[in-house]
Design a protein around this motif. Structure first.
Motif, mmCIF file in Angstrom:
data_model
loop_
_atom_site.group_PDB
_atom_site.id
_atom_site.type_symbol
_atom_site.label_atom_id
_atom_site.label_comp_id
_atom_site.label_asym_id
_atom_site.label_seq_id
_atom_site.Cartn_x
_atom_site.Cartn_y
_atom_site.Cartn_z
ATOM 1 N N UNK A 195 0.785 -1.294 0.116
ATOM 2 C CA UNK A 195 0.017 -0.055 0.012
ATOM 3 C C UNK A 195 0.726 1.241 0.073
ATOM 4 N N UNK A 196 1.947 1.215 -0.787
ATOM 5 C CA UNK A 196 2.548 2.499 -0.861
ATOM 6 C C UNK A 196 2.064 3.669 -1.744
ATOM 7 N N UNK A 197 1.889 4.806 -1.194
ATOM 8 C CA UNK A 197 1.259 5.928 -1.647
ATOM 9 C C UNK A 197 2.076 6.008 -2.962
ATOM 10 N N UNK A 198 1.143 6.356 -4.221
ATOM 11 C CA UNK A 198 1.732 6.424 -5.415
ATOM 12 C C UNK A 198 1.212 7.687 -6.132
ATOM 13 N N UNK A 199 2.110 8.722 -6.297
ATOM 14 C CA UNK A 199 1.743 10.240 -6.801
ATOM 15 C C UNK A 199 3.084 10.646 -7.352
ATOM 16 N N UNK A 200 2.747 11.976 -8.051
ATOM 17 C CA UNK A 200 3.632 12.832 -8.623
ATOM 18 C C UNK A 200 3.602 14.336 -8.105
ATOM 19 N N UNK A 201 4.490 15.153 -7.798
ATOM 20 C CA UNK A 201 4.200 16.298 -7.200
ATOM 21 C C UNK A 201 5.322 17.329 -8.139
ATOM 22 N N UNK A 202 4.853 18.301 -8.657
ATOM 23 C CA UNK A 202 5.799 19.145 -9.347
ATOM 24 C C UNK A 202 5.770 20.785 -8.823
ATOM 25 N N UNK A 214 6.208 29.196 -7.326
ATOM 26 C CA UNK A 214 5.384 28.630 -6.420
ATOM 27 C C UNK A 214 4.270 27.640 -6.425
ATOM 28 N N UNK A 215 3.768 27.764 -7.762
ATOM 29 C CA UNK A 215 2.937 26.666 -8.271
ATOM 30 C C UNK A 215 3.241 25.157 -7.860
ATOM 31 N N UNK A 216 2.449 24.510 -7.202
ATOM 32 C CA UNK A 216 2.615 23.050 -6.888
ATOM 33 C C UNK A 216 1.237 22.088 -7.696
ATOM 34 N N UNK A 217 1.835 21.388 -8.703
ATOM 35 C CA UNK A 217 0.810 20.438 -9.376
ATOM 36 C C UNK A 217 1.064 18.996 -8.882
ATOM 37 N N UNK A 218 0.061 18.353 -8.509
ATOM 38 C CA UNK A 218 -0.064 17.098 -8.129
ATOM 39 C C UNK A 218 -0.925 16.047 -8.701
ATOM 40 N N UNK A 219 -0.478 14.915 -8.550
ATOM 41 C CA UNK A 219 -1.292 13.778 -9.508
ATOM 42 C C UNK A 219 -1.205 12.432 -8.514
ATOM 43 N N UNK A 220 -2.626 12.438 -7.875
ATOM 44 C CA UNK A 220 -2.501 11.194 -7.112
ATOM 45 C C UNK A 220 -3.011 9.822 -8.031
ATOM 46 N N UNK A 221 -2.360 8.640 -7.700
ATOM 47 C CA UNK A 221 -2.487 7.423 -8.418
ATOM 48 C C UNK A 221 -3.057 6.223 -7.622
ATOM 49 N N UNK A 247 -2.022 23.441 -5.992
ATOM 50 C CA UNK A 247 -1.783 24.262 -4.596
ATOM 51 C C UNK A 247 -0.579 25.540 -4.859
ATOM 52 N N UNK A 248 -0.114 26.044 -3.958
ATOM 53 C CA UNK A 248 0.766 27.087 -3.814
ATOM 54 C C UNK A 248 1.713 26.962 -2.633
ATOM 55 N N UNK A 249 2.978 27.290 -2.765
ATOM 56 C CA UNK A 249 3.817 27.664 -1.635
ATOM 57 C C UNK A 249 4.680 28.884 -1.855
ATOM 58 N N UNK A 250 5.185 29.201 -0.906
ATOM 59 C CA UNK A 250 5.688 30.786 -1.008
ATOM 60 C C UNK A 250 6.842 30.598 -1.718
ATOM 61 N N UNK A 251 7.475 31.600 -2.544
ATOM 62 C CA UNK A 251 8.637 31.787 -3.304
ATOM 63 C C UNK A 251 9.932 31.381 -2.589
ATOM 64 N N UNK A 252 9.839 31.911 -1.096
ATOM 65 C CA UNK A 252 10.828 31.744 -0.410
ATOM 66 C C UNK A 252 11.215 30.016 -0.092
ATOM 67 N N UNK A 253 9.985 29.104 -0.073
ATOM 68 C CA UNK A 253 10.202 27.673 -0.039
ATOM 69 C C UNK A 253 10.842 27.212 -1.216
ATOM 70 N N UNK A 291 6.822 21.274 -0.406
ATOM 71 C CA UNK A 291 5.701 21.267 -1.329
ATOM 72 C C UNK A 291 4.450 21.292 -0.623
ATOM 73 N N UNK A 292 4.324 20.808 0.642
ATOM 74 C CA UNK A 292 3.359 20.458 1.228
ATOM 75 C C UNK A 292 2.582 19.062 0.637
ATOM 76 N N UNK A 293 3.225 18.245 0.598
ATOM 77 C CA UNK A 293 2.498 16.974 0.011
ATOM 78 C C UNK A 293 1.372 16.477 0.790
#
Length: 244
Positions: free
Chosen positions: A97-104, A109-116, A127-133, A201-203
């Motif tokens: 049951x390993x979590x399968x996903x991709x995050x960019x 600061x744009x965060x793109x996620x795809x859960x499988x 989602x978004x994160x701050x430029x500092x991150x 990225x706040x996954x």
């Protein structure tokens, strides 16, 4: 390497380790180091009937080969156009049951996620994160000497997940595959980098769920009365916080 060293551990009510004894038939220097590693840990207190109690259990300390030091230094690129920055992490499934996903993570600061599989949110979300991150994440790639690493660290075993990271900026790209790489000498910095991507990225808001998850779904004008919503809320309860 496969099983590590078993260590008998006794933990005090405050979570500190009272004793750690390794009875494995292994070289003395390894058993002593395994005991020291376990003693250095601090646990969340074990609770019974609302009270913290003493606990005894058998833990395991990994035994890894020496790190494969890069044979050639490749300078990390200086970022000119931050809009060109793309950082990705993909974790595949396993025999379990390993979590399968991709995050960019993009430079803005744009965060793109795809859960499988085995994640709270399936499909594509943003989602978004701050430029500092983003800048901190780039700095961690630089500290890991990312462009000097091998392209692939794969152990000769089966049924485990593959973790793939990549970094792109100003037309320069690098990808590193990790398939149980620590077992064959992959630098520990690679695993730390993978975890840093998830952290910054706040996954967790996608994989496990948090109040931020609800804000993302509301922002997407999600249909909370749909069958998909019912299934998603069930996964949030399973993998994250049932209070959601």
């Amino acid at each position: 390497i496969m099983e590590g060293l078993a260590v008998e551990v006794v933990v005090r009510p405050d979570g500190t380790v009272d004793s750690a004894i390794c009875r494995e038939a292994a070289p003395t220097d390894l058993t002593l180091r395994a005991e020291d590693a376990m003693r250095a840990l601090r646990f969340t207190p074990f609770v019974r009937n609302g009270h913290a109690v003493w606990a005894r259990f058998k833990g395991s300390v990994s035994v890894l080969p020496p790190e494969l030091v890069p044979t050639k230094h490749v300078p990390f690129p200086e970022i000119v156009d931050w809009k060109s920055v793309r950082i990705t992490l993909e974790r595949t499934g396993c025999f379990g049951m390993c979590p399968a996903y991709k995050i960019e993570v993009a430079g803005d600061g744009t965060v793109s996620y795809e859960g499988n599989k085995f994640v709270a949110l399936m499909g594509k979300h943003r989602g978004r994160i701050q430029p500092e991150k983003v800048k901190e994440l780039v700095a961690r790639f630089r500290d890991a000497d990312y462009f000097s690493l091998r392209d692939d660290y794969s152990a000769s075993i089966t049924d485990n997940p593959t973790y793939t990271t990549s970094f792109t900026a100003d037309g320069k790209s690098k990808t590193v595959n990790d398939y149980v790489g620590l077992m064959m000498g992959m630098p520990m910095s690679v695993e730390k980098l993978e975890n840093s991507i998830d952290q910054l990225a706040g996954s967790d808001r996608f994989i496990r769920g948090s109040q931020a998850t609800m804000e993302i779904l509301k922002g997407e004008a999600w249909d909370f009365a749909s069958d998909d919503a019912a299934n998603t809320l069930a996964r949030l309860a399973q993998y994250g916080d049932a209070a959601l």
